[in-house]
Design an enzyme around this catalytic site. Structure first.
Site, PDB file in Angstrom:
ATOM      1  N   ASP A   1      51.312  14.976  42.141  1.00 33.53           N
ATOM      2  CA  ASP A   1      50.500  14.588  43.385  1.00 33.53           C
ATOM      3  C   ASP A   1      51.341  13.757  44.174  1.00 33.53           C
ATOM      4  O   ASP A   1      50.937  13.204  45.068  1.00 33.53           O
ATOM      5  CB  ASP A   1      49.254  13.729  42.985  1.00 33.53           C
ATOM      6  CG  ASP A   1      48.138  14.893  42.397  1.00 33.53           C
ATOM      7  OD1 ASP A   1      48.263  16.000  42.835  1.00 33.53           O
ATOM      8  OD2 ASP A   1      47.302  14.199  41.831  1.00 33.53           O
TER       9      ASP A   1
ATOM     10  N   GLU B   1      44.406   9.599  31.962  1.00 35.15           N
ATOM     11  CA  GLU B   1      44.745   9.383  33.345  1.00 35.15           C
ATOM     12  C   GLU B   1      43.946   8.321  33.970  1.00 35.15           C
ATOM     13  O   GLU B   1      42.927   8.448  34.373  1.00 35.15           O
ATOM     14  CB  GLU B   1      44.598  10.662  34.122  1.00 35.15           C
ATOM     15  CG  GLU B   1      45.270  10.710  35.759  1.00 35.15           C
ATOM     16  CD  GLU B   1      44.322  10.113  36.532  1.00 35.15           C
ATOM     17  OE1 GLU B   1      44.564   9.057  37.210  1.00 35.15           O
ATOM     18  OE2 GLU B   1      43.244  10.758  36.856  1.00 35.15           O
TER      19      GLU B   1
ATOM     20  N   ASP C   1      42.258  14.083  32.737  1.00 31.41           N
ATOM     21  CA  ASP C   1      42.285  13.877  34.248  1.00 31.41           C
ATOM     22  C   ASP C   1      41.074  13.166  34.733  1.00 31.41           C
ATOM     23  O   ASP C   1      40.056  13.422  33.781  1.00 31.41           O
ATOM     24  CB  ASP C   1      42.426  15.004  35.146  1.00 31.41           C
ATOM     25  CG  ASP C   1      43.036  14.989  36.692  1.00 31.41           C
ATOM     26  OD1 ASP C   1      43.648  13.906  36.897  1.00 31.41           O
ATOM     27  OD2 ASP C   1      42.369  15.626  37.732  1.00 31.41           O
TER      28      ASP C   1
END
Length: 514
Positions: free
Chosen positions: A407, A353, A297
């Protein structure tokens, strides 16, 4: 992942599994879920971080970056294995299975941990020896995790920098006294983590047997109030009193005039470098013990991170600071080579990511290590011909393409809120007739050149935004969605997904593109 290994996967976090009080678990449903994926040729199961969550239920801000979430322990499996007694099992707190209930899940996991410790003296010598051996192997994080959680409960949840100074500053005598007085609680914490890992590794072995790879997720930063920062404060930007000296975030952009402030300490990279990046390498090692693939991430912070003064209330006054991500990834590659963890071609088992505004140096770092980036199709229909998320602009195969992520809105919710111009663009791309936006978006993902296509389970079921998992920038109502259907009701959707994936060369043993 390569062009000869096109695959498909489903994003489905285990807290959202149905049927058990408080939270989903690593139990019977998880086993059946893996069996279903393997049967239908869906080769990747993606999950969010498995770490304990913060007070809002977020697994991206954990009190312990290496521990597993105690909510996920399955009591029925412990009873079947003879690790808790039937009377303790019968007295466990019950609760609803409709939504994630953090209070109920915590009460249940704490009761399970206490039951494990009470019943431990009656366990066979071989089992006790196996536990002691595992405990030694996990010493780099386990002992401090247990101490942190036990003291935190004793201190009624106050952050570690507000504890009495001898505990906050890890005075050796004060910690030794805690270990003596709280020995039973520390045993319970360690046993709980052991059994969580045993249950997870059994799932991983089952997945391997059925041709399913497990894709995990690693937050870039660790929480300020965490065992990690408490144990090694010198590696993070906190002062002697534990207060933030500088903090993480992202700068102002089109979506926020003040940027985003995340409130976690950033890394004192010079100290990590001096220590050979040991903390980072141990952290990554731990995750690669648990998963076949790992999404990093906020990958862009491995090239440079936004550093904000610790006392600021917005991210506006931050500055970009260079990170030594290239050196860290090179050391990790060498370590993975020695341990046989590299993918074919000598590639790290990582996914970058790289969403949002990504600079050429970040792309160069990603490409230097041949890491797949991410494409999210919900972002593709703003009308810009050079939109990087449009399938036509996805060059090459080294990508993971999603309909949406945890998300995003569900694809049904995305479509319901989409403006008319964007609807026309989408309709033009799928041939003019939009009859099932979730599945038509999914077909675009499967037809793309990306090595891997992933769909959230909510999109397979065409659920609206009532099933949304997280809305960034909001503090309540997130992470709580749980599936309210038995596995049999999922089977048809997963079968249809596997069949559609096969048409686009994404089934095991299938080459080419439909």
């Amino acid at each position: 992942m390569s062009s000869s290994d096109r695959g498909c996967g489903v994003l489905f976090h285990p807290t959202a599994f149905p049927g058990t009080p408080g939270s989903g678990t690593f139990g019977a449903f998880a086993r059946s879920w893996i069996d279903l994926l393997g049967l239908e040729g869906v080769g990747v199961w993606q999950i969010l971080p498995l770490a304990p969550t913060d007070g809002t239920g977020s697994p991206y801000s954990s009190p312990s970056g290496s521990a597993l979430n105690p909510w996920l322990i399955d009591a029925d499996d412990l009873l079947a294995a003879g690790l808790i007694c039937s009377s303790d099992h019968a007295q466990l707190p019950s609760g609803s299975a409709e939504r994630l209930d953090p209070a109920q899940a915590t009460a249940r996991s704490e009761a399970i941990a206490a039951a494990l410790a009470r019943y431990w003296p009656s366990q066979a010598a071989g089992r006790q020896q196996a536990f002691r051996r595992w405990r030694r192997q996990q010493r780099s994080w386990l002992d401090d995790h247990g101490l942190f959680m036990v003291i935190r409960r004793q201190q009624q949840g106050r952050p570690w920098w507000e504890w009495p100074a001898p505990l906050a500053r890890r005075n050796r005598r004060a910690l030794a006294e805690q270990m003596r007085v709280r020995a039973q609680e520390l045993l319970a914490e360690a046993l709980l983590q052991w059994q969580l890992q045993e249950q997870w590794q059994a799932l991983r072995q089952r997945a391997r047997q059925r041709g399913v790879r497990l894709l995990g997720d690693l937050p870039f930063y660790v929480a300020h109030d965490s065992a990690d920062v408490w144990r090694r404060p010198g590696l993070f930007t906190v002062g002697p009193d534990g207060v933030l000296v500088s903090q993480s975030g992202v700068p102002p952009d089109y979506f926020s005039a003040t940027g985003q402030l995340w409130g976690t300490p950033v890394y004192r990279w010079w100290r990590h470098r001096l220590g050979g990046f040991r903390w980072w390498l141990e952290r990554l090692d731990r995750q690669l013990e648990l998963f076949d693939l790992l999404r990093l991430d906020h990958f862009r912070a491995l090239e440079a991170f936004w550093c904000v003064p610790g006392g600021d209330r917005t991210a506006e006054a931050g500055v970009w600071v260079e990170s030594p991500g290239g050196l860290l990834l090179e050391l990790l590659r060498r370590r993975c080579r020695r341990r046989g963890r590299l993918l074919p071609g000598g590639i790290l088992p990582l996914i970058a990511e790289d969403l949002g505004v990504i600079t050429p140096p970040v792309e160069a770092l990603r490409d230097r290590f041949s890491l797949p980036g991410m494409k999210v199709l919900q972002f593709a229909f703003d009308g810009a011909a050079d939109n990087p998320y449009l399938p036509a602009n996805t060059v090459g195969s080294r990508w993971v393409v999603y309909t949406g992520t945890h998300d995003n809105a569900t694809s049904r919710g995305w479509w319901d809120s989409l403006d008319q111009d964007s609807r026309w663009r989408f309709a033009a791309l799928v041939g003019g007739n939009v009859h099932s936006p979730s599945w038509q978006l999914l077909e675009l993902a499967l037809a793309s050149s990306a090595d891997l296509a992933v769909v959230p389970v909510q999109d397979l079921l065409e659920l609206d935004d009532g099933a949304r998992f997280n809305t960034p920038g909001t503090a309540s109502g997130n992470w709580s969605w749980r599936l309210d259907l038995p596995l049999e009701r999922l089977a048809g959707a997963v079968h249809g997904y596997g069949a559609m994936a096969a048409r686009y060369g994404r089934a095991p043993g299938v080459d080419g593109q439909g």
